[in-house]
Design a protein around this motif. Structure first.
Motif, short mmCIF file in Angstrom:
data_model
loop_
_atom_site.label_atom_id
_atom_site.label_comp_id
_atom_site.label_asym_id
_atom_site.label_seq_id
_atom_site.Cartn_x
_atom_site.Cartn_y
_atom_site.Cartn_z
N SER A 423 0.82 -1.22 0.00
CA SER A 423 0.00 0.00 0.00
C SER A 423 0.85 1.26 0.00
O SER A 423 0.60 2.21 -0.71
N GLY A 424 1.91 1.29 0.82
CA GLY A 424 2.79 2.45 0.87
C GLY A 424 2.25 3.55 1.77
O GLY A 424 2.88 3.98 2.73
N SER A 425 1.04 4.03 1.50
CA SER A 425 0.42 5.09 2.30
C SER A 425 -0.67 4.49 3.17
O SER A 425 -1.54 3.78 2.66
N LEU A 426 -0.57 4.75 4.50
CA LEU A 426 -1.50 4.14 5.47
C LEU A 426 -2.15 5.22 6.32
O LEU A 426 -1.68 6.35 6.40
N SER A 427 -3.27 4.82 6.93
CA SER A 427 -3.96 5.68 7.90
C SER A 427 -3.99 4.95 9.24
O SER A 427 -4.39 3.78 9.29
N LEU A 428 -3.53 5.67 10.33
CA LEU A 428 -3.50 5.10 11.69
C LEU A 428 -4.64 5.71 12.48
O LEU A 428 -4.70 6.91 12.68
#
Length: 469
Positions: A423-428
């Motif tokens: 994915s590379g870009s994540l949301s926490l």
């Protein structure tokens, strides 16, 4: 040219030329030329009667064959220019009278006759040639009855192969106009003489090549016609190319050549033979007036049959109606049944209401207010326990204890390191909000602490009543 040569006692090794001899030896070519001049001068015009044998038409158009009789034979040749003017097609076995001149062919040291004109040797020879040709074509199946087709009943287009200037075409058109007017396409051809057979055959094949939807529609029927005449006049319709064209025609064909007593080979190959051109027109189409009269008769008969059928049906209906009962007799039992049910219905309703009132009176003493309240209270308690359990299973509840939920750009929950790298870009997602993160470096397996698993204790009834977060 003749010369005398001195005799010698014996032949020597070398040719001996006597003194004063002015006649040197001739070459072979000079001798052949002398013979050629002598023969052509002595036989510059001859007429020979004989039977054709070994006939062959070369690709150049020249014809080569042999004329023979019981005693001798002579080679013959017809040059291309003269071969095209013959009134018949030569073939083996034909007895002919040939007119031409004798000449020699030095290349093979033989003599031959160069024919300028050739005719069959009398009517007997002509009939013999005709019979041989008829048998040969019959053996090839061109005259079989099984291959003949029926004529169309009412052709829309008729093709006529004949001379455009004779009385034949006028008779055909006039007869067609009288019987049943239809469209006629005429292919003009010479019907006798030089080249007539080739043009008649080309016309028959030409009609078959017409496109069905073209400017000139393809005929449904062909008529090949010619007036009466001698056997020589009708000979073009005995030629093999005409007979084969008629037999191979995909369009049904009527032959109308000569008068009733005249018979040609095309008559055997055609689908139908007409004794005269006028009779061919009568075979081609029916009489329009007769068709209209037949249609009128059929219409009258149809109406009569329908009228008789209606009358008989009306009679049968009248006879059947007399046997039917009166309508009052048919519906009387049903009306009586309705009246009876109408009288019984109020009594049945009153009795049913009385029974229901008695049942209610028997149950009423057992109904108490407190019983209903107890049931409602127990239901409320069970609903509260289920709600508390749902709160504990909510996915956002662990976030209040420091856990983080990770999602990719599409909002799907990420549960594996490989999926996070892809994915590379994540949301926490935390308990109080979400932050964006970027994956860097290689994923390493986390160090796990060994802990003793705690035994699972099943919840007891009422365990979650009033539970806190």
């Amino acid at each position: 040219m003749f010369m005398n040569f001195p005799d010698s006692d014996r032949a020597g090794l070398l040719a001996d030329v006597p003194p004063g001899d002015n006649s040197p030896p001739m070459s072979v070519g000079e001798l052949s030329g002398a013979l050629k001049r002598t023969v052509e001068a002595a036989f510059d015009k001859v007429r020979v009667r004989g039977e054709i044998s070994g006939f062959k038409r070369h690709a150049s158009g020249h014809c080569y064959f042999t004329l023979k009789d019981d005693a001798a034979c002579i080679d013959a040749v017809i040059w291309r220019g003269n071969a095209g003017t013959l009134a018949f097609r030569p073939e083996d076995g034909a007895e002919v009278i040939a007119t031409g001149k004798l000449t020699t062919y030095p290349g093979r040291s033989k003599y031959q006759i160069v024919i300028d004109r050739m005719e069959l040797a009398g009517e007997g020879a002509l009939m013999a040639l005709l019979e041989r040709r008829r048998r040969a074509l019959a053996e090839q199946g061109l005259f079989d009855v099984a291959r003949k087709r029926s004529l169309p009943f009412l052709p829309r287009v008729i093709g006529v192969v004949t001379s455009p200037t004779g009385a034949v075409i006028r008779d055909i058109l006039h007869r067609l106009e009288d019987r049943c007017p239809t469209r006629v396409i005429v292919w003009p051809v010479p019907v006798q003489g030089e080249g007539a057979a080739a043009k008649v055959a080309a016309a028959i094949r030409g009609f078959a090549e017409f496109a069905p939807g073209g400017d000139l529609p393809r005929p449904d029927l062909l008529i090949v016609a010619r007036g009466g005449g001698s056997i020589e006049d009708l000979w073009a319709f005995n030629e093999e190319e005409v007979v084969r064209a008629a037999a191979e025609s995909p369009i049904p064909l009527i032959s109308a050549v000569g008068h009733e007593t005249d018979t040609t080979l095309i008559d055997h190959a055609s689908d139908r033979r007409a004794p005269t051109p006028t009779a061919a027109a009568e075979m081609a189409v029916p009489v329009r007036a007769e068709l209209l009269a037949q249609l009128a008769d059929l219409q009258h008969r149809g109406r009569s049959c329908l009228s008789r059928h209606v009358d008989r049906s009306r009679e049968r209906l009248a006879l059947t109606a007399c046997r039917w009962p009166e309508p009052s007799d048919l519906f009387a039992p049903a009306a009586q049944r309705v009246d009876e049910l109408g009288e019984r219905l109020p009594r049945a309703l009153s009795a049913r209401a009385g029974h229901a009132r008695a049942d209610l009176a028997g149950v009423a003493p057992r109904l108490r207010h407190q019983l209903l309240l107890d049931r409602v209270t127990r239901g409320h308690e069970r609903l509260g326990a289920m709600w508390a359990m749902a709160e504990l299973a909510h996915p956002e509840r662990p976030l209040r204890r420091g856990f983080v939920r990770v999602t990719d750009g599409a909002g799907a929950t990420v549960t594996a390191a490989a999926a996070a790298r892809t994915s590379g870009s994540l949301s926490l997602h935390f308990a109080d909000g979400a932050v964006q993160a970027t994956v860097e470096g290689e994923a390493r397996p986390a160090r796990l602490e060994r802990t003793r698993a705690k035994p699972y204790v099943a919840p007891q009834p009422g365990l979650f009543d009033g539970a806190e977060e």
